[in-house]
Design a protein around this motif. Sequence first.
Motif, PDB file in Angstrom:
ATOM      1  N   TYR A   1      45.002  49.036  19.194  1.00 52.30           N
ATOM      2  CA  TYR A   1      44.721  49.903  20.114  1.00 52.30           C
ATOM      3  C   TYR A   1      43.704  49.959  20.945  1.00 52.30           C
ATOM      4  O   TYR A   1      42.488  49.592  20.425  1.00 52.30           O
TER       5      TYR A   1
ATOM      6  N   LEU B   1      48.996  55.781  16.996  1.00 51.70           N
ATOM      7  CA  LEU B   1      48.165  55.954  18.060  1.00 51.70           C
ATOM      8  C   LEU B   1      47.252  57.283  17.738  1.00 51.70           C
ATOM      9  O   LEU B   1      46.130  57.278  18.237  1.00 51.70           O
TER      10      LEU B   1
ATOM     11  N   SER C   1      48.204  51.260  23.154  1.00 56.76           N
ATOM     12  CA  SER C   1      48.515  49.900  22.477  1.00 56.76           C
ATOM     13  C   SER C   1      48.182  48.697  23.247  1.00 56.76           C
ATOM     14  O   SER C   1      48.208  48.845  24.613  1.00 56.76           O
TER      15      SER C   1
ATOM     16  N   VAL D   1      43.921  56.330  25.105  1.00 52.68           N
ATOM     17  CA  VAL D   1      44.216  55.422  24.377  1.00 52.68           C
ATOM     18  C   VAL D   1      45.834  54.657  24.337  1.00 52.68           C
ATOM     19  O   VAL D   1      46.715  55.496  24.565  1.00 52.68           O
TER      20      VAL D   1
ATOM     21  N   THR E   1      38.187  48.769  20.978  1.00 57.14           N
ATOM     22  CA  THR E   1      39.594  48.234  20.428  1.00 57.14           C
ATOM     23  C   THR E   1      39.371  48.820  18.782  1.00 57.14           C
ATOM     24  O   THR E   1      38.488  49.058  18.166  1.00 57.14           O
TER      25      THR E   1
ATOM     26  N   ALA F   1      44.204  56.221  16.079  1.00 58.47           N
ATOM     27  CA  ALA F   1      43.376  55.665  16.801  1.00 58.47           C
ATOM     28  C   ALA F   1      42.484  56.433  17.882  1.00 58.47           C
ATOM     29  O   ALA F   1      41.113  56.230  18.077  1.00 58.47           O
ATOM     30  N   LYS F   2      43.318  57.453  18.387  1.00 63.60           N
ATOM     31  CA  LYS F   2      42.581  58.643  19.123  1.00 63.60           C
ATOM     32  C   LYS F   2      41.682  59.312  18.400  1.00 63.60           C
ATOM     33  O   LYS F   2      40.599  59.387  18.946  1.00 63.60           O
TER      34      LYS F   2
END
Length: 80
Positions: free
Chosen positions: A3, A21, A47, A45, A15, A24-25
């Motif tokens: 991500y 997701l 992919s 954010v 990254t 990642a956020k």
Amino acid sequence: MKYLLVDKLDNICGTTHTDKLENAKHYFMGRKRIDEANFDSLWRVMSEKEYDTTFRSSLHNRQIEWWKEDKEITDDELKN
């Protein structure tokens, strides 16, 4: 999955590799030490695959258009 942290100018600012997701956020919000509302106003954010399909082709086209425009200005200046 990989991500990307993307700013409002479509630049990649970071990254991470994670499974979702949302994870990642959360990771990027922790790195920036910022609440979700402010985070969303500055970054997004996505992919790596989404970034490639959304921005790579449009960034490439913008660069070509910029180059053509710059060439026309240079050609006009050389004629004078």
